[in-house]
Design an enzyme around this catalytic site. Structure first.
Site, PDB file in Angstrom:
ATOM      1  N   GLY A 129      37.407  39.023  32.749  1.00  0.00           N
ATOM      2  CA  GLY A 129      36.387  40.062  32.126  1.00  0.00           C
ATOM      3  C   GLY A 129      34.836  39.466  32.184  1.00  0.00           C
ATOM      4  O   GLY A 129      34.008  40.380  31.725  1.00  0.00           O
ATOM      5  N   ASN A 162      46.299  45.844  34.672  1.00  0.00           N
ATOM      6  CA  ASN A 162      46.447  45.511  33.027  1.00  0.00           C
ATOM      7  C   ASN A 162      45.504  46.427  32.498  1.00  0.00           C
ATOM      8  O   ASN A 162      44.298  46.296  32.741  1.00  0.00           O
ATOM      9  CB  ASN A 162      46.324  44.183  32.745  1.00  0.00           C
ATOM     10  N   GLU A 186      45.726  32.854  35.228  1.00  0.00           N
ATOM     11  CA  GLU A 186      44.368  33.527  35.012  1.00  0.00           C
ATOM     12  C   GLU A 186      43.421  32.571  34.107  1.00  0.00           C
ATOM     13  O   GLU A 186      43.622  32.515  32.703  1.00  0.00           O
ATOM     14  CB  GLU A 186      44.740  34.815  34.097  1.00  0.00           C
ATOM     15  N   HIS A 221      49.435  37.054  27.638  1.00  0.00           N
ATOM     16  CA  HIS A 221      48.087  37.234  28.024  1.00  0.00           C
ATOM     17  C   HIS A 221      47.170  36.431  27.174  1.00  0.00           C
ATOM     18  O   HIS A 221      47.580  36.313  25.946  1.00  0.00           O
ATOM     19  CB  HIS A 221      47.673  38.741  28.044  1.00  0.00           C
ATOM     20  N   GLU A 281      44.602  37.216  25.882  1.00  0.00           N
ATOM     21  CA  GLU A 281      44.092  38.027  24.645  1.00  0.00           C
ATOM     22  C   GLU A 281      44.996  38.105  23.690  1.00  0.00           C
ATOM     23  O   GLU A 281      44.848  37.848  22.472  1.00  0.00           O
ATOM     24  CB  GLU A 281      43.682  39.271  25.144  1.00  0.00           C
ATOM     25  N   LYS A 302      45.109  46.998  29.187  1.00  0.00           N
ATOM     26  CA  LYS A 302      44.621  46.462  27.893  1.00  0.00           C
ATOM     27  C   LYS A 302      44.705  47.872  27.021  1.00  0.00           C
ATOM     28  O   LYS A 302      45.579  48.662  27.049  1.00  0.00           O
ATOM     29  CB  LYS A 302      43.443  46.032  27.988  1.00  0.00           C
ATOM     30  N   SER A 352      38.612  38.750  36.980  1.00  0.00           N
ATOM     31  CA  SER A 352      37.512  39.103  37.678  1.00  0.00           C
ATOM     32  C   SER A 352      37.877  39.532  39.405  1.00  0.00           C
ATOM     33  O   SER A 352      36.911  39.496  40.170  1.00  0.00           O
ATOM     34  CB  SER A 352      36.290  38.338  37.546  1.00  0.00           C
TER      35      SER A 352
END
Ligand code: PGA
Length: 251
Positions: A176, A8, A170, A97, A99, A10, A215
């Site tokens: 991250g 991904n 996730e 996702h 985010e 992003k 991660s």
């Protein structure tokens, strides 16, 4: 069932950067990707055609969008349809996702519409779910997974092919941060996802892939994909370099 190793990217990479990364990845995995493995790159819209051209003809490699809008066409400024994504070579798209949920404000309901519309229009969909650190501390992991799966898979067409539905667990606190979830935490969450899938789709649940994301690195990938009910990974940071993602893809 093929393990799915998904990148991904992003909001990273110009077309030239995307091309270089995809070329490096392909050159490192060419002829080495086992039969039971699939590699997917989710790239920004502007890089999709470029990355698609690099992946074309490479067995086991597919192109994904990071998002879509659940309508055929129309007055939806700034949005993009499944038909447009297929037109540039996408066979997958992500939905939900964390985010997009937390920064853009996407609701469980909208995510569910995206999954259903993408599937109905010929894309394989990767539904992302996972709890925040506050939700984990409050003992609400299963409650969050339950709610996000229920809403995210609500309108999946009854005749869907199981390989086209992918769930990516996730935990938000692992994305991250360098703080990968513990093996027990992953096994417990993935087991719960599988159970929930069995409730929703009794006949197809065993063939639906469940990815872990948060991660994942070359050094921890092999252990993670060996765990029960882990059918692949969704990788952000460590997918941005062709070399590190090739190690993950081949782990
Ligand atoms: P990360 O991101 O690998 O950088 O933690 C995962 C993701 O956002 O899908």
């Amino acid at each position: 069932m093929k393990k799915l190793m998904a990148a991904n990217w992003k909001m990273y990479k110009t077309r030239a950067e995307a091309k270089a990364t995809a070329e490096e990845l392909v050159s490192r995995i060419k002829g080495k990707l086992p039969e039971d493995r699939e590699v997917v790159i989710a790239a920004p819209y502007t890089a999709l055609a470029t990355v698609g051209a690099v992946l074309e003809g490479n067995a086991g490699c597919s192109l994904s969008a990071e998002n879509l809008y659940p309508a055929e066409q129309g007055a939806f400024t700034g949005e993009i349809s499944p038909a447009m994504l297929k037109d540039v070579g996408c066979t997958y798209a992500l939905a939900g996702h964390s985010e997009r949920r937390s920064i853009i404000g996407e609701t469980d309901e909208l995510v569910g519409e995206k999954v259903a519309f993408g599937l109905a229009n010929g894309l394989s969909m990767i539904l992302c779910i996972g709890e925040t650190i506050d939700e984990r501390k409050a003992g609400e992991v299963q409650k969050v997974i339950d709610r996000q799966l229920e809403a995210g898979l609500k309108d999946v067409p009854a005749d869907f092919v199981p390989e086209t539905v992918v769930v990516a667990y996730e935990p938000v606190w692992a994305i991250g941060t360098g703080e990968v979830a513990g093996e027990d935490e992953i096994v417990e969450a993935h087991g719960f996802v599988r159970k929930k899938l069995e409730n929703i789709f009794p006949e197809k649940a065993s063939e639906i892939r469940i990815l872990y994301g948060g991660s994942v690195k070359p050094g921890n990938c092999a252990q993670i994909i060996a765990l029960d009910n882990v059918d692949g990974v969704l990788v952000g940071g460590a997918s941005l370099e062709g070399e590190s993602f090739s190690q993950i893809a081949l782990a």
